[in-house]
Design a protein around this motif. Structure first.
Motif, PDB file in Angstrom:
ATOM      1  N   LEU A 340       0.412  -1.865  -0.102  1.00 27.17           N
ATOM      2  CA  LEU A 340      -0.535   0.260   0.219  1.00 27.17           C
ATOM      3  C   LEU A 340       0.750   1.765   0.131  1.00 27.17           C
ATOM      4  N   SER A 341       2.050   1.262   0.257  1.00 22.16           N
ATOM      5  CA  SER A 341       3.432   2.901   0.361  1.00 22.16           C
ATOM      6  C   SER A 341       3.380   2.846  -0.506  1.00 22.16           C
ATOM      7  N   LEU A 342       3.432   1.676  -1.753  1.00 21.54           N
ATOM      8  CA  LEU A 342       3.807   2.394  -3.268  1.00 21.54           C
ATOM      9  C   LEU A 342       2.541   2.945  -3.824  1.00 21.54           C
ATOM     10  N   TYR A 343       1.043   3.703  -2.851  1.00 21.47           N
ATOM     11  CA  TYR A 343       0.363   4.242  -3.951  1.00 21.47           C
ATOM     12  C   TYR A 343      -0.009   5.150  -2.840  1.00 21.47           C
ATOM     13  N   ASP A 344       0.186   6.273  -3.592  1.00 20.44           N
ATOM     14  CA  ASP A 344      -0.317   7.646  -3.000  1.00 20.44           C
ATOM     15  C   ASP A 344      -1.930   8.224  -2.969  1.00 20.44           C
ATOM     16  N   LEU A 345      -2.562   7.884  -2.280  1.00 21.70           N
ATOM     17  CA  LEU A 345      -3.296   8.053  -1.084  1.00 21.70           C
ATOM     18  C   LEU A 345      -3.719   8.775   0.193  1.00 21.70           C
ATOM     19  N   LYS A 346      -4.738   9.371  -0.045  1.00 19.53           N
ATOM     20  CA  LYS A 346      -4.968  10.035   1.314  1.00 19.53           C
ATOM     21  C   LYS A 346      -5.014   9.013   2.492  1.00 19.53           C
ATOM     22  N   PRO A 347      -4.890   9.591   3.286  1.00 24.05           N
ATOM     23  CA  PRO A 347      -4.556   9.017   4.432  1.00 24.05           C
ATOM     24  C   PRO A 347      -6.343   8.140   4.714  1.00 24.05           C
ATOM     25  N   GLU A 348      -7.241   8.414   4.908  1.00 26.96           N
ATOM     26  CA  GLU A 348      -8.679   7.458   5.296  1.00 26.96           C
ATOM     27  C   GLU A 348      -8.302   6.830   3.825  1.00 26.96           C
ATOM     28  N   THR A 349      -7.860   6.528   2.780  1.00 22.53           N
ATOM     29  CA  THR A 349      -8.610   5.827   1.692  1.00 22.53           C
ATOM     30  C   THR A 349      -7.463   4.167   2.040  1.00 22.53           C
ATOM     31  N   MET A 350      -6.519   4.700   2.517  1.00 22.40           N
ATOM     32  CA  MET A 350      -5.388   3.726   2.639  1.00 22.40           C
ATOM     33  C   MET A 350      -5.654   3.100   4.084  1.00 22.40           C
ATOM     34  N   GLU A 351      -6.572   3.859   5.058  1.00 17.52           N
ATOM     35  CA  GLU A 351      -6.506   2.599   5.990  1.00 17.52           C
ATOM     36  C   GLU A 351      -8.200   2.010   5.604  1.00 17.52           C
ATOM     37  N   MET A 352      -8.545   2.363   5.100  1.00 18.68           N
ATOM     38  CA  MET A 352     -10.123   1.508   4.417  1.00 18.68           C
ATOM     39  C   MET A 352      -9.066   0.084   3.462  1.00 18.68           C
ATOM     40  N   ALA A 353      -9.124   0.926   2.460  1.00 17.66           N
ATOM     41  CA  ALA A 353      -7.339  -0.254   1.897  1.00 17.66           C
ATOM     42  C   ALA A 353      -7.001  -1.313   2.980  1.00 17.66           C
ATOM     43  N   ASN A 354      -6.637  -0.746   3.800  1.00 15.74           N
ATOM     44  CA  ASN A 354      -5.967  -2.015   4.565  1.00 15.74           C
ATOM     45  C   ASN A 354      -6.812  -2.808   5.910  1.00 15.74           C
ATOM     46  N   SER A 355      -7.523  -2.162   5.493  1.00 13.33           N
ATOM     47  CA  SER A 355      -8.991  -3.255   6.182  1.00 13.33           C
ATOM     48  C   SER A 355      -9.226  -4.239   5.736  1.00 13.33           C
ATOM     49  N   PHE A 356      -9.608  -4.048   4.577  1.00  7.39           N
ATOM     50  CA  PHE A 356     -10.080  -4.779   3.188  1.00  7.39           C
ATOM     51  C   PHE A 356      -8.944  -5.919   3.420  1.00  7.39           C
ATOM     52  N   LEU A 357      -7.755  -5.711   3.092  1.00  6.84           N
ATOM     53  CA  LEU A 357      -6.857  -6.485   3.081  1.00  6.84           C
ATOM     54  C   LEU A 357      -6.673  -7.134   4.379  1.00  6.84           C
ATOM     55  N   LEU A 358      -6.635  -7.045   5.798  1.00 10.22           N
ATOM     56  CA  LEU A 358      -6.682  -7.492   6.656  1.00 10.22           C
ATOM     57  C   LEU A 358      -8.128  -8.815   6.614  1.00 10.22           C
ATOM     58  N   ILE A 359      -9.149  -8.504   5.738  1.00  9.97           N
ATOM     59  CA  ILE A 359     -10.526  -9.567   5.677  1.00  9.97           C
ATOM     60  C   ILE A 359     -10.259 -10.107   5.034  1.00  9.97           C
ATOM     61  N   LEU A 360      -9.207 -10.182   3.688  1.00  2.69           N
ATOM     62  CA  LEU A 360      -9.284 -10.902   2.799  1.00  2.69           C
ATOM     63  C   LEU A 360      -7.639 -12.263   3.186  1.00  2.69           C
ATOM     64  N   CYS A 361      -7.094 -11.549   4.296  1.00  2.30           N
ATOM     65  CA  CYS A 361      -6.089 -12.273   4.968  1.00  2.30           C
ATOM     66  C   CYS A 361      -6.845 -13.475   4.857  1.00  2.30           C
ATOM     67  N   VAL A 362      -7.704 -13.442   5.744  1.00  4.12           N
ATOM     68  CA  VAL A 362      -8.755 -14.745   6.526  1.00  4.12           C
ATOM     69  C   VAL A 362      -9.620 -15.317   4.684  1.00  4.12           C
ATOM     70  N   VAL A 363      -9.878 -14.666   4.368  1.00  7.49           N
ATOM     71  CA  VAL A 363     -10.652 -15.495   3.313  1.00  7.49           C
ATOM     72  C   VAL A 363      -9.951 -15.974   2.439  1.00  7.49           C
ATOM     73  N   VAL A 364      -8.928 -15.518   2.109  1.00  5.49           N
ATOM     74  CA  VAL A 364      -7.798 -16.569   0.816  1.00  5.49           C
ATOM     75  C   VAL A 364      -7.240 -18.060   1.284  1.00  5.49           C
ATOM     76  N   ILE A 365      -7.700 -18.005   2.547  1.00  2.00           N
ATOM     77  CA  ILE A 365      -7.192 -19.481   2.942  1.00  2.00           C
ATOM     78  C   ILE A 365      -8.502 -20.549   2.769  1.00  2.00           C
ATOM     79  N   GLY A 366      -9.532 -20.079   3.319  1.00  2.00           N
ATOM     80  CA  GLY A 366     -10.933 -20.834   2.424  1.00  2.00           C
ATOM     81  C   GLY A 366     -11.109 -20.724   0.673  1.00  2.00           C
ATOM     82  N   MET A 367     -10.584 -19.435   0.123  1.00  2.00           N
ATOM     83  CA  MET A 367     -10.423 -20.025  -1.545  1.00  2.00           C
ATOM     84  C   MET A 367      -9.335 -20.579  -1.655  1.00  2.00           C
TER      85      MET A 367
END
Length: 449
Positions: A340-367
């Motif tokens: 995510l540090s590769l992107y020049d995103l606003k702080p609130e956008t960065m925080e939301m993207a990080n939250s999405f990825l934390l969810i996907l860390c669990v999702v990818v195991i089932g997938m």
């Protein structure tokens, strides 16, 4: 012990090549997103919206290619190359038809297509600019993907990785020069990213055609092979591929709907979802590679008539999938912040993207378990119907209605909606396990000579 070594060697030779090829192929689009994210968040969102169309198209081509592999791998197990060429011709006609339809839509109603995913006018305008050039890649991409699927059915997978590396390098160089206006070139922004992708796709196809005409030895494909389709084999191919095509297309629409739902909830969600999805798709390549490698091996064994070995291999594959799933979740967790540090995103956008990825860390195991079991073992074994029914029920009767309710009735946060959108990757593990252990999923699809 010798049998186990042979099993692992065959699987991992295919697996590693397919995973690397998928990662580099995805990196071509990822590169556009990263560079555009550094250039402008509006440009990033515009390209992300257009790439949802590309994703739907890619799912259609994937279904056509997978249907080809399911059939041709069984014929390859019997060393019958004649029917393989006829099936490859049927798949090519289907892919070219899809390319023409998408090109026409992108040419005559680009604003409406981009507007499906966002109501933000600057984002739509940027997306239309990008689509105006990227639409020319559709034909080249279709031919390349079907040819690579044909080669994959006989176990030829290294060329796909080599092509992807070449395309990535070409796209990277052109993007850097044209997006930011380096070395005296004009600063073209989002149009520069589209030109880089187009150049990469054209070169990719040219090199592949040269390889097939000079080095390919198993099938010895010629242009004339595509002018003489076989009616019976074409109907066989359509019978198996049509349900897959419907499900893959609907799954592509489902993924695009995720962007549409999130994009209509809040302006920053589309950029956050784009950044998170790109890393997730890269890690997901490990599951996709496992499914593809398993499908090739299972199909070849069924073609030979080794049904007892098929069952034993299915049990071994599942243990591998679980290990891949855990490793994928850990990898995604530790890569999310540096990525995510590769992107020049606003702080609130960065925080939301990080939250999405934390969810996907669990999702990818089932997938990583259910996708290879369903698409690699069960579907690769010839039982397409089970996978079709399960996907239709889980996505269109559970996931999408639940997500729409949470987004627009309950007014839940984008994080909660992302949980709902990906819930099927967890609960589909149960029917997948039951079918592969207790179901009758082995189907002989080949015709006798």
């Amino acid at each position: 012990m010798k049998d186990r070594k042979s099993f692992y060697r065959e699987f991992f030779v295919l697996y590693v090549a397919i995973v690397l090829q998928n990662i580099v192929t995805l990196s071509v689009n990822l590169l556009d997103n990263v560079m555009l994210g550094a250039y402008s968040e509006t440009a990033l969102s515009g390209a992300a919206a257009v790439n949802q169309l590309q994703f739907i198209y890619q799912q259609i081509l994937t279904a056509m290619g997978d249907g080809l592999v399911i059939f041709c791998s069984q014929y390859w197990g019997r060393k019958q190359t004649g029917p393989m060429k006829k099936i490859a011709a049927a798949a090519m006609y289907g892919a070219l038809s899809a390319a023409v339809v998408l090109f026409v839509l992108a040419s005559f109603c680009p604003g409406q297509m981009v507007g499906l995913f966002t109501t933000d006018v600057p984002i739509i305008e940027a997306g239309v600019e990008y689509l105006g050039i990227i639409r020319f890649t559709y034909l080249f991409f279709a031919v390349t993907q079907i040819l690579l699927a044909t080669l994959r059915s006989v176990g030829t997978v290294k060329i796909a990785f080599q092509l992807s590396v070449m395309a990535f390098c070409v796209n990277c160089g052109i993007n850097y020069v044209l997006i930011f206006g380096k070395f005296g070139a004009p600063e073209m922004g989002i149009r520069g990213a589209a030109i880089g992708t187009l150049a990469a796709r054209v070169l990719e196809l040219i090199v592949l055609l040269v390889y097939i005409s000079v080095k390919e030895v198993h099938l010895r494909l010629k242009l004339s092979d595509y002018f003489h389709p076989d009616g019976r084999l074409s109907r066989d191919y359509i019978r198996i591929t049509a349900p897959m095509l419907m499900v893959q297309g609907l799954w592509g629409i489902n993924t695009a709907l995720q962007t549409a739902i999130l994009g209509h909830m809040t302006a920053i969600a589309i950029a956050a979802n784009s950044a998170a999805s790109n890393l997730f798709l890269l890690v997901k390549s490990m599951a996709v590679g496992a499914a593809s490698a398993s499908s090739i091996i299972i199909g070849k064994l069924i073609g030979r008539g080794d049904f007892g070995v098929v069952k034993e291999y299915a049990r071994r594959f599942q243990r591998i999938y679980l290990v891949i799933g855990v490793c994928s979740g850990i990898l995604l967790f530790f890569l999310r912040i540096p990525f995510l540090s590769l992107y020049d995103l606003k702080p609130e956008t960065m925080e939301m993207a990080n939250s999405f990825l934390l969810i996907l860390c669990v999702v990818v195991i089932g997938m990583s378990y259910q996708m290879p079991v369903n698409n690699g073992i069960i579907r690769g074994g010839g039982n397409v119907t089970f996978v079709v029914k399960m996907d239709l029920i889980s996505i269109w009767l559970i996931v999408i209605p639940l997500s729409l309710i949470m987004a627009f009735v309950v007014k839940a946060s984008p994080v909660v909606v992302v949980c709902c959108l990906n819930a099927d990757q967890i609960f589909k593990c149960i029917p997948a396990y039951l079918e592969v252990h207790y179901g009758n999923w082995i189907r002989k699809l080949t015709r006798d000579a």
